[in-house]
Design a protein around this motif. Structure first.
Motif, PDB file in Angstrom:
ATOM      1  N   GLN A 181       0.831  -1.207   0.000  1.00 22.30           N
ATOM      2  CA  GLN A 181       0.000   0.000   0.000  1.00 22.30           C
ATOM      3  C   GLN A 181       0.868   1.262   0.000  1.00 22.30           C
ATOM      4  O   GLN A 181       0.534   2.252  -0.663  1.00 22.30           O
ATOM      5  CB  GLN A 181      -0.933  -0.011   1.215  1.00 22.30           C
ATOM      6  N   ARG A 182       1.972   1.220   0.739  1.00 25.75           N
ATOM      7  CA  ARG A 182       2.864   2.376   0.743  1.00 25.75           C
ATOM      8  C   ARG A 182       3.534   2.545  -0.616  1.00 25.75           C
ATOM      9  O   ARG A 182       3.703   3.663  -1.100  1.00 25.75           O
ATOM     10  CB  ARG A 182       3.923   2.246   1.839  1.00 25.75           C
ATOM     11  N   LYS A 184       2.209   1.669  -3.442  1.00 23.16           N
ATOM     12  CA  LYS A 184       1.145   2.191  -4.308  1.00 23.16           C
ATOM     13  C   LYS A 184       0.994   3.697  -4.142  1.00 23.16           C
ATOM     14  O   LYS A 184       0.801   4.433  -5.125  1.00 23.16           O
ATOM     15  CB  LYS A 184      -0.177   1.489  -3.987  1.00 23.16           C
ATOM     16  N   SER A 185       1.107   4.187  -2.915  1.00 23.93           N
ATOM     17  CA  SER A 185       0.917   5.621  -2.658  1.00 23.93           C
ATOM     18  C   SER A 185       2.054   6.469  -3.220  1.00 23.93           C
ATOM     19  O   SER A 185       1.884   7.672  -3.432  1.00 23.93           O
ATOM     20  CB  SER A 185       0.802   5.864  -1.150  1.00 23.93           C
ATOM     21  N   GLN A 186       3.220   5.851  -3.486  1.00 23.66           N
ATOM     22  CA  GLN A 186       4.377   6.618  -3.944  1.00 23.66           C
ATOM     23  C   GLN A 186       4.671   6.457  -5.431  1.00 23.66           C
ATOM     24  O   GLN A 186       5.444   7.246  -5.986  1.00 23.66           O
ATOM     25  CB  GLN A 186       5.611   6.220  -3.124  1.00 23.66           C
ATOM     26  N   SER A 224      -4.427  -4.779  -2.388  1.00 24.84           N
ATOM     27  CA  SER A 224      -4.193  -3.336  -2.478  1.00 24.84           C
ATOM     28  C   SER A 224      -4.739  -2.723  -3.764  1.00 24.84           C
ATOM     29  O   SER A 224      -4.983  -1.520  -3.833  1.00 24.84           O
ATOM     30  CB  SER A 224      -2.697  -3.039  -2.392  1.00 24.84           C
TER      31      SER A 224
END
Length: 294
Positions: A181-182, A184-186, A224
């Motif tokens: 998830q992290r 994906k956020s970056q 995710s």
């Protein structure tokens, strides 16, 4: 005299600022591969060779050849950083980020670099030193800093990790989900991406742990909704090729395997031969134009 000194100082100061203001823009590779120490100690040349000649390896049809044009000049950059993984590349501070950015106290280098991002005759580099490796800044992760505006702008990114988070992911599906998830956020939402787990190790105990980690990581990608194509590096075929095969690992003077974690270059070539269909499918899946919603 004082006036002339002050004027001269202003002129010199202005001249010193010109190169920075007129510095040439960073020329990014179109295909970017980042990973861990398997790249530095075996698979780097194989990644470079495979992705530098996608047409020969993947034998695209007419439509796929058209899609390949989306990758521009298809210049390839390959960077593998020691004991790194998703959590290190996406960390904004702490020990994880230090894995990428802290100078190795013994060797003074912590990464292997190949292709368009390394024009020197030395494959080992230190992240944070050199125009091509400015991934370290306060408050941002190495991945965010790499993909910032006016720096790296790949048309396709491939990430290759597993071993350095194997125990973490094998023992905790939740940790795998948090890491993905992290990530994906970056990642820029429109950046075509492939995630491929690394090649199997020599010892069965290591392989079994990584198989559990790979399974949890695959599920984390599904959970995710990260749209990167997932290519499992540990398959029945690749495990059969690497596990227990001394020819694919570095040996000591007595002929015993001294490094069971990093397959050698011969192993890397065979790994790509076995994984070719999956890799090619992932490439074309990612570079196809996004279909409009009906």
């Amino acid at each position: 005299m004082q006036f002339l000194t002050k004027a001269l100082s202003l002129v010199i100061g202005a001249l010193m600022m010109v190169p920075a203001a007129q510095a040439e823009p960073f020329d990014s590779p179109e295909i970017l591969i980042i990973g861990d120490s398997q790249i530095s100690f075996g698979s780097g040349p194989a990644f470079l060779e495979f992705f530098s000649d996608i047409k020969s390896h993947c034998k695209p049809n007419a439509q796929q050849k058209s899609h390949l044009k989306r990758l521009g000049k298809m210049r390839v950059g390959v960077i593998g950083v020691r004991s790194s993984s998703i959590s290190a590349w996406t960390a904004r501070s702490g020990a994880g980020k230090d894995t990428i950015c802290k100078v190795d106290p013994k060797w003074r280098v912590n990464a292997g670099a190949y292709g368009f991002v390394n024009n020197s005759d030395k494959k080992f580099v230190q992240i944070g030193q050199g125009r091509e490796y400015q991934f370290c800044a306060p408050g941002t992760s190495p991945l965010e800093q790499m993909l910032r505006e006016d720096y790296y702008d790949p048309k396709l990114i491939l990430m290759s990790f597993l071993g350095n988070s194997a125990k973490r992911w094998a023992n905790s599906p939740e940790a795998a989900i948090r890491d993905v998830q992290r990530l994906k956020s970056q990642l820029p939402p429109d950046l075509p991406c492939i995630f491929m787990t690394t090649a199997p190790a020599y010892k069965k105990k290591i392989v079994d742990l990584r198989l559990r980690a790979q399974e949890n990581l695959m599920k984390a990608f599904e959970t995710s909704g990260l749209r990167c194509s997932f290519v499992p590096g540990a398959t029945p075929e690749t495990v059969a090729a690497n596990q227990g095969n001394k020819e694919y690992f570095r040996l000591n003077k007595k002929g015993l395997v001294k490094d069971p974690y990093h397959p050698n270059e011969a192993a890397a070539k065979n790994f790509f031969a076995l994984e070719m269909d999956q890799i090619c499918t992932a490439i074309f899946t990612q570079i196809e134009p996004v279909k409009e919603q009906s």
